[in-house]
Structure formats: structure tokens, C-alpha cells
Scaffold this motif. Structure first.
Motif, PDB file in Angstrom:
ATOM      1  N   GLU A 264      -9.047   0.479   0.294  1.00 38.27           N
ATOM      2  CA  GLU A 264     -10.206   0.156   1.129  1.00 38.27           C
ATOM      3  C   GLU A 264     -10.345  -1.350   1.296  1.00 38.27           C
ATOM      4  OE1 GLU A 264     -13.129   3.972   0.111  1.00 38.27           O
ATOM      5  OE2 GLU A 264     -13.314   2.113  -1.019  1.00 38.27           O
ATOM      6  N   TRP A 265     -10.137  -2.092   0.219  1.00 41.48           N
ATOM      7  CA  TRP A 265     -10.198  -3.561   0.285  1.00 41.48           C
ATOM      8  C   TRP A 265      -9.136  -4.091   1.226  1.00 41.48           C
ATOM      9  CZ3 TRP A 265      -6.352  -7.052  -0.917  1.00 41.48           C
ATOM     10  CH2 TRP A 265      -6.724  -8.401  -1.010  1.00 41.48           C
ATOM     11  N   TRP A 266      -7.915  -3.563   1.108  1.00 40.12           N
ATOM     12  CA  TRP A 266      -6.780  -4.001   1.937  1.00 40.12           C
ATOM     13  C   TRP A 266      -7.093  -3.751   3.413  1.00 40.12           C
ATOM     14  CZ3 TRP A 266      -2.298  -5.180  -1.203  1.00 40.12           C
ATOM     15  CH2 TRP A 266      -1.183  -5.627  -0.492  1.00 40.12           C
ATOM     16  N   ASP A 267      -7.634  -2.576   3.695  1.00 39.81           N
ATOM     17  CA  ASP A 267      -7.965  -2.206   5.070  1.00 39.81           C
ATOM     18  C   ASP A 267      -9.022  -3.145   5.650  1.00 39.81           C
ATOM     19  OD1 ASP A 267      -7.831  -0.575   7.388  1.00 39.81           O
ATOM     20  OD2 ASP A 267      -9.556   0.578   6.719  1.00 39.81           O
ATOM     21  N   GLN A 268     -10.033  -3.481   4.841  1.00 40.43           N
ATOM     22  CA  GLN A 268     -11.101  -4.364   5.314  1.00 40.43           C
ATOM     23  C   GLN A 268     -10.587  -5.783   5.540  1.00 40.43           C
ATOM     24  OE1 GLN A 268     -14.280  -3.036   5.981  1.00 40.43           O
ATOM     25  NE2 GLN A 268     -14.356  -4.961   7.120  1.00 40.43           N
ATOM     26  N   MET A 269      -9.661  -6.229   4.695  1.00 36.78           N
ATOM     27  CA  MET A 269      -9.064  -7.553   4.877  1.00 36.78           C
ATOM     28  C   MET A 269      -8.345  -7.644   6.218  1.00 36.78           C
ATOM     29  SD  MET A 269      -9.422  -9.814   2.287  1.00 36.78           S
ATOM     30  CE  MET A 269      -7.905 -10.779   2.141  1.00 36.78           C
ATOM     31  N   ILE A 270      -7.623  -6.604   6.576  1.00 41.29           N
ATOM     32  CA  ILE A 270      -6.928  -6.584   7.872  1.00 41.29           C
ATOM     33  C   ILE A 270      -7.933  -6.521   9.014  1.00 41.29           C
ATOM     34  CG2 ILE A 270      -5.379  -5.232   9.337  1.00 41.29           C
ATOM     35  CD1 ILE A 270      -3.924  -4.359   6.739  1.00 41.29           C
ATOM     36  N   GLU A 271      -8.940  -5.677   8.857  1.00 39.37           N
ATOM     37  CA  GLU A 271      -9.971  -5.524   9.881  1.00 39.37           C
ATOM     38  C   GLU A 271     -10.688  -6.841  10.158  1.00 39.37           C
ATOM     39  OE1 GLU A 271     -12.375  -3.605  12.702  1.00 39.37           O
ATOM     40  OE2 GLU A 271     -10.591  -2.849  11.651  1.00 39.37           O
ATOM     41  N   ASP A 272     -10.879  -7.648   9.119  1.00 41.34           N
ATOM     42  CA  ASP A 272     -11.604  -8.914   9.251  1.00 41.34           C
ATOM     43  C   ASP A 272     -10.686 -10.095   9.575  1.00 41.34           C
ATOM     44  OD1 ASP A 272     -13.867  -7.508   8.637  1.00 41.34           O
ATOM     45  OD2 ASP A 272     -13.896  -8.081   6.515  1.00 41.34           O
ATOM     46  N   ASP A 273      -9.422  -9.807   9.894  1.00 39.05           N
ATOM     47  CA  ASP A 273      -8.444 -10.853  10.238  1.00 39.05           C
ATOM     48  C   ASP A 273      -8.244 -11.862   9.119  1.00 39.05           C
ATOM     49  OD1 ASP A 273      -7.613  -9.932  12.694  1.00 39.05           O
ATOM     50  OD2 ASP A 273      -9.134 -11.042  13.822  1.00 39.05           O
ATOM     51  N   LEU A 274      -8.363 -11.398   7.882  1.00 41.87           N
ATOM     52  CA  LEU A 274      -8.087 -12.250   6.725  1.00 41.87           C
ATOM     53  C   LEU A 274      -6.712 -11.950   6.141  1.00 41.87           C
ATOM     54  CD1 LEU A 274     -11.542 -12.074   4.898  1.00 41.87           C
ATOM     55  CD2 LEU A 274     -10.677 -13.899   6.378  1.00 41.87           C
ATOM     56  N   ALA A 275      -6.144 -10.815   6.515  1.00 44.18           N
ATOM     57  CA  ALA A 275      -4.814 -10.422   6.044  1.00 44.18           C
ATOM     58  C   ALA A 275      -3.989  -9.937   7.224  1.00 44.18           C
ATOM     59  CB  ALA A 275      -4.912  -9.326   4.986  1.00 44.18           C
ATOM     60  N   VAL A 276      -2.725 -10.276   7.234  1.00 43.31           N
ATOM     61  CA  VAL A 276      -1.828  -9.830   8.292  1.00 43.31           C
ATOM     62  C   VAL A 276      -1.308  -8.433   7.940  1.00 43.31           C
ATOM     63  CG1 VAL A 276       0.136 -11.002   7.202  1.00 43.31           C
ATOM     64  CG2 VAL A 276       0.251 -10.367   9.622  1.00 43.31           C
ATOM     65  N   GLN A 277      -1.229  -7.578   8.925  1.00 41.13           N
ATOM     66  CA  GLN A 277      -0.711  -6.226   8.719  1.00 41.13           C
ATOM     67  C   GLN A 277       0.805  -6.303   8.628  1.00 41.13           C
ATOM     68  OE1 GLN A 277      -2.297  -2.860   8.539  1.00 41.13           O
ATOM     69  NE2 GLN A 277      -1.824  -1.988  10.522  1.00 41.13           N
ATOM     70  N   ILE A 278       1.361  -5.961   7.483  1.00 33.18           N
ATOM     71  CA  ILE A 278       2.792  -6.095   7.255  1.00 33.18           C
ATOM     72  C   ILE A 278       3.532  -4.778   7.441  1.00 33.18           C
ATOM     73  CG2 ILE A 278       4.580  -6.657   5.560  1.00 33.18           C
ATOM     74  CD1 ILE A 278       3.071  -9.105   6.418  1.00 33.18           C
ATOM     75  N   GLY A 279       3.010  -3.702   6.883  1.00 37.54           N
ATOM     76  CA  GLY A 279       3.755  -2.454   6.847  1.00 37.54           C
ATOM     77  C   GLY A 279       4.543  -2.336   5.558  1.00 37.54           C
ATOM     78  N   ARG A 280       5.504  -1.416   5.528  1.00 37.85           N
ATOM     79  CA  ARG A 280       6.197  -1.096   4.285  1.00 37.85           C
ATOM     80  C   ARG A 280       7.489  -1.871   4.073  1.00 37.85           C
ATOM     81  NH1 ARG A 280       6.613   5.224   4.883  1.00 37.85           N
ATOM     82  NH2 ARG A 280       7.885   5.001   3.001  1.00 37.85           N
ATOM     83  N   ASN A 281       7.871  -2.711   5.002  1.00 37.73           N
ATOM     84  CA  ASN A 281       9.119  -3.457   4.872  1.00 37.73           C
ATOM     85  C   ASN A 281       8.896  -4.727   4.055  1.00 37.73           C
ATOM     86  OD1 ASN A 281      11.401  -5.167   5.375  1.00 37.73           O
ATOM     87  ND2 ASN A 281      11.916  -3.874   7.115  1.00 37.73           N
ATOM     88  N   THR A 282       9.482  -4.790   2.871  1.00 40.87           N
ATOM     89  CA  THR A 282       9.268  -5.948   2.002  1.00 40.87           C
ATOM     90  C   THR A 282       9.880  -7.227   2.585  1.00 40.87           C
ATOM     91  OG1 THR A 282      11.212  -5.262   0.700  1.00 40.87           O
ATOM     92  CG2 THR A 282       9.043  -4.617  -0.117  1.00 40.87           C
ATOM     93  N   ASP A 283      10.938  -7.081   3.370  1.00 45.90           N
ATOM     94  CA  ASP A 283      11.520  -8.269   4.008  1.00 45.90           C
ATOM     95  C   ASP A 283      10.508  -8.916   4.953  1.00 45.90           C
ATOM     96  OD1 ASP A 283      13.897  -7.923   2.685  1.00 45.90           O
ATOM     97  OD2 ASP A 283      14.888  -6.877   4.330  1.00 45.90           O
ATOM     98  N   ASP A 284       9.738  -8.083   5.647  1.00 46.00           N
ATOM     99  CA  ASP A 284       8.715  -8.615   6.555  1.00 46.00           C
ATOM    100  C   ASP A 284       7.622  -9.340   5.763  1.00 46.00           C
ATOM    101  OD1 ASP A 284      10.090  -7.537   8.673  1.00 46.00           O
ATOM    102  OD2 ASP A 284       8.796  -5.780   8.883  1.00 46.00           O
ATOM    103  N   GLY A 285       7.280  -8.798   4.616  1.00 46.51           N
ATOM    104  CA  GLY A 285       6.275  -9.456   3.783  1.00 46.51           C
ATOM    105  C   GLY A 285       6.747 -10.810   3.289  1.00 46.51           C
ATOM    106  N   GLN A 286       8.003 -10.893   2.893  1.00 47.09           N
ATOM    107  CA  GLN A 286       8.562 -12.166   2.439  1.00 47.09           C
ATOM    108  C   GLN A 286       8.594 -13.181   3.581  1.00 47.09           C
ATOM    109  OE1 GLN A 286      12.391 -11.330   0.640  1.00 47.09           O
ATOM    110  NE2 GLN A 286      11.546  -9.630  -0.539  1.00 47.09           N
ATOM    111  N   ALA A 287       8.986 -12.715   4.766  1.00 46.33           N
ATOM    112  CA  ALA A 287       9.077 -13.607   5.919  1.00 46.33           C
ATOM    113  C   ALA A 287       7.710 -14.132   6.332  1.00 46.33           C
ATOM    114  CB  ALA A 287       9.736 -12.881   7.093  1.00 46.33           C
ATOM    115  N   ALA A 288       6.675 -13.303   6.217  1.00 50.35           N
ATOM    116  CA  ALA A 288       5.321 -13.750   6.564  1.00 50.35           C
ATOM    117  C   ALA A 288       4.891 -14.903   5.667  1.00 50.35           C
ATOM    118  CB  ALA A 288       4.338 -12.587   6.444  1.00 50.35           C
TER     119      ALA A 288
END
Length: 466
Positions: A264-288
């Protein structure tokens, strides 16, 4: 350190889920343990040899890690010329190595020594092919005091150490120190829980003149290993029966209120534009993170070297966060351990494998391994070695992982769940988590459905091995 072996997809889930059927047939085949003597032979079996005992070592280390391992093998061979000779053999990623070992059992032709990732631990025990690590320790009165306690805790099942920890890591919080300073935050005090991450993210998130976010405060992959980590730090078991340590696990518990709160916290962070939506690919998370798109992230200790090399900013590291400030803490390890096969192997081969494992656990070898790869020093005295000390002086961030493990509570929760379908469960946790982030399904319903979905696979596996 490369990340080739960290992302385990559907093929891993399918593999582990099918292993129970293989185990039920194994005992009736020539490859089964049968009446094999799975005890540790003494050093005398290596006396008066006509030629060196040949040891084949299957592993999953390539690129830089493979080069460092090859160097250790070469050093051991030079020290044991005419006595024990080890040949390293790369078997692909962790999933491929486990599949190859399974096939080798069926064919009655296993390697003397094999590296198996953490999720395969229960299968390795159930297959009945290996000499338990505890047998060597007891036979030689081997001192495990220098070995990291959290690692011993993970690979100890039923009061016995089953395999030898070797290439192990733990996740950390990574921060963009430059961004922290620009936002007026102290980079030497990274956030320690979800509330603090949000507070910092509100200051770290940057938008351009059009209101478009150019730097998010936080961003990390939806990775099932993180669920295990958050649960351990909250002292919540991942599966029943004391994390499968007091009896076979029959259900997963990642629909715990703590994890629902996290999602729920993670979802709210994305909703409030405080966190970027990455998805399940860890390479994408590292690149961000390395691109500066996210100022904070979660990743394995194995990513630290790459983060430092690839980022145009100074990288900081802190403990993996708690869900709430009052959580007791703890840390679950990842990576792999070493198993010595007994079935189909001579006492000389079994002993020779143990001689090599002992070498790998020495202070000198662990200093070389840690400095060259970024993996934890299994033997904590390895951190005091010359190579490890030189690396620590250059990159003090590496000391954070060792400190986090040293501060970890040792109990069944931080030992991790022992279950034959852990990979299936990890994928299911990711799917439930992602469903909650990308649909109208509530976090509670999504995680509950994910947990329920694993139940049948657990039941089938347990039935096949019992």
C-alpha cells in the motif's frame, strides 16, 4: 559483480515445482541415495596416492566473478600438486546449474562439488545425494567460529549445517549522495524505514518547468527477494512451521499485514509521483538509479561495484529499510552455497572436495573473493585481509553489508523459509505485488490471492517427497 543470476523468472518456478515429481522417482533409480554412506571420510584417505584426486566443480560464476574463482582454483591446485586437482566448470545461471545437476543425478554422474543457489536448498536436502556439511565439521572438529553467523543460520536445517556458504549477498538501501546534499539531507544518515523514505523522497523529487518529474525520490524493482527481506526485518515468518524449520512448510504467509502495508505504501508513493514505477525487471531498477532518475533504491550488495562504476554521482549505502521504526530488524541472505556430492563418489573424491572447500573458506581466499567480486566474506576474518582492506579504504560503502549482517537478529525468521517451491513462491509474491500496483485490486486481496495460488504447488511437492 554481474547480475546474471539474480533474476529468476517463470522457468525457475516451473523447474522447482517439477522437482518433487523427480524426487519421488529418484529413490527407485540408480541415481538415488539408497544405502550410500553419506559421511565424511578422514584425511587419511588422501595418503599415499599414486596420482592427484580429480575434483570437478560445477559453478555459476562468469565474467569477473568467474575470473576471480579461476584464480582461487589455480592457487589451490598449485598448493596441492599431486594430491588434489580441481577443475572448474561453468554450468550457466543458477537455474540452469540446478537443472543440470538434476539430470546428472538421473544419469548417476554428478560432479564432485556443486554450487546451488539458496532457493534450491530444500531440494538438495530432499534429493539425498550430498554429504551434509555438518558431517565434515564434526569429523574434523572444524572451527566455524569465524564463519558469519547469519549465513550459518540460513543453511542450518534440523540442527545441522547442510552446505557451505560461499557466494552470498544481502540487499541494501542505496542513495545518490549528491542529490541528498542538494536537497539539504544528510547523506550519512539514509532513511531507515518507509516513513523516512517518503519524507526524504518529498525533498528529493524534482520537476521541470512543465511539472514533469525529472528525478524521483525513490524507485526499485518489484522483486520477490525484497518481500522475504522486509518480512525478516519485521520478525514475520515467510511460511508456516517456523519458516519450514520445525516441519515441512504447508503455506506461504506473504499476505501478512506487514507486507500489505508495504505494498500500500509503495502504491501511494507511485500515485503521489514520489516513486518511479519500475516493474519486476531488476535491470530497469538499477538503470533508474544509475541514470539519476531515482535518488534512492533497493538492491543487492552485489550491485554496489556496478553502481559506483556506472554512476556520475557519489553512491551511498545504508541498511535495508524497516517497514516501521519499531521493527526488530534482521537480514536474509541471497546467493549460493557449496554442496559435496556423496552418492557415486569415492572417499578420496569426497575428501578432496572438502579440502578445496576448506581452502575457499580461509582468510586469504575470502579476502581475495570479497575484494574481487563484492560478495560477502563468509569468513569474517577475510575483511581483515590485505586485498579486502585495500578495497574497503577505496570504497567504504562495502562495510555496510558486513555491519548489517553483524547486527542481524539470528532466529527462524532471519534464517529464511525452507521450502521446496521457494522459487514458485517468490514469483507469486511478485505477481501479487505488481497486480496491486497496476490494477484496482487492493493490496490485501492481491497478496492473499498470490499466497493461495502457491498452496497447491506446495501440497504437490510435499506429497511427492513424503
Amino acid at each position: 559483480m554481474t547480475t546474471t543470476f539474480r533474476r529468476r523468472g517463470i522457468k525457475a518456478a516451473a523447474l522447482i515445482a517439477s522437482l518433487g515429481l523427480f524426487l519421488s522417482a529418484c529413490s527407485s533409480e540408480d541415481g538415488g541415495a539408497g544405502d550410500a554412506d553419506l559421511s565424511a571420510p578422514g584425511p587419511e584417505v588422501l595418503d599415499d596416492l599414486d596420482e592427484a584426486v580429480e575434483i570437478e566443480f560445477w559453478h555459476s560464476m562468469d565474467a569477473t566473478n568467474g575470473q576471480v574463482l579461476d584464480g582461487l582454483i589455480e592457487d589451490f591446485n598449485s598448493q596441492n600438486e599431486g594430491r588434489v586437482h580441481v577443475t572448474g566448470s561453468f554450468q550457466g545461471d543458477y537455474d540452469e546449474a540446478l537443472a543440470g545437476h538434476r539430470a546428472a543425478i538421473q544419469q548417476g554422474d554428478t560432479a564432485e562439488l556443486i554450487m546451488i543457489y539458496d532457493l534450491g536448498t530444500q531440494f538438495m536436502i530432499d534429493s539425498g545425494q550430498t554429504v551434509p556439511a555438518q558431517s565434515f565439521i564434526d569429523a574434523d572438529d572444524y572451527d566455524t567460529a569465524p564463519i558469519e553467523e547469519a549465513l550459518l543460520n540460513y543453511f542450518t536445517v534440523g540442527g545441522e549445517l547442510r552446505s557451505f556458504p560461499f557466494n552470498n549477498s544481502t540487499p541494501l538501501m542505496y542513495i545518490n549522495r549528491d542529490a541528498f546534499e542538494e536537497a539539504g539531507l544528510d547523506p550519512d544518515s539514509p532513511p531507515t524505514d518507509l516513513a523516512e523514505i517518503r519524507e526524504a523522497a518529498e525533498k528529493l523529487t524534482v520537476t521541470d518547468d512543465d511539472g514533469t518529474v525529472v528525478q524521483y525520490g525513490f524507485g526499485a524493482a518489484v522483486y520477490g527477494w525484497f518481500v522475504e527481506q522486509f518480512m525478516a526485518r519485521a520478525a514475520a515468518p515467510y511460511c508456516d512451521n517456523s519458516n519450514g524449520r520445525d516441519g515441512r512448510a504447508t503455506e506461504v504467509l506473504f499476505d501478512d499485514p506487514k507486507i500489505v502495508e508495504l505494498v500500500e505504501w509503495w502504491d501511494q508513493m507511485i500515485e503521489d509521483d514520489l516513486a518511479v514505477q519500475i516493474g519486476r525487471n531488476t535491470d530497469d531498477g538499477q538503470a533508474a538509479f544509475t541514470s539519476g532518475r531515482a535518488a534512492m533504491t533497493l538492491e543487492s550488495t552485489g550491485s554496489l561495484g556496478g553502481f559506483i562504476e556506472q554512476s556520475d554521482f557519489e553512491v551511498g549505502a545504508g541498511y535495508f529499510p524497516l517497514i516501521e521504526s519499531g521493527d526488530p530488524g534482521g537480514s536474509i541472505i541471497g546467493g549460493a552455497s557449496l554442496w559435496i556430492n556423496g552418492v557415486g563418489h569415492s572417499p578420496e573424491e569426497i575428501r578432496g572436495s572438502w579440502e578445496f572447500v576448506q581452502y575457499l573458506l580461509t582468510t586469504e581466499a575470502q579476502s581475495t573473493w570479497h575484494a574481487g567480486t563484492g560478495y560477502l566474506a563468509v569468513n569474517t576474518e577475510g575483511y581483515e585481509g590485505a586485498e579486502a582492506q585495500e578495497r574497503a579504504e577505496e570504497f567504504p560503502q562495502f562495510s555496510v553489508a558486513a555491519s548489517q549482517l553483524a547486527d542481524s537478529e539470528i532466529n527462524e525468521n532471519t534464517a529464511g523459509c525452507m521450502m521446496g517451491v521457494m522459487s514458485e513462491a517468490r514469483v507469486a509474491a511478485e505477481e501479487g505485488w505488481e497486480t496491486a500496483l497496476t490494477s484496482d485490486t487492493s493490496a490485501e486481496d492481491a497478496m492473499a490471492a498470490a499466497a493461495d495460488g502457491v498452496a497447491r504447488t506446495i501440497e504437490e511437492y510435499n506429497a511427492s517427497v513424503e
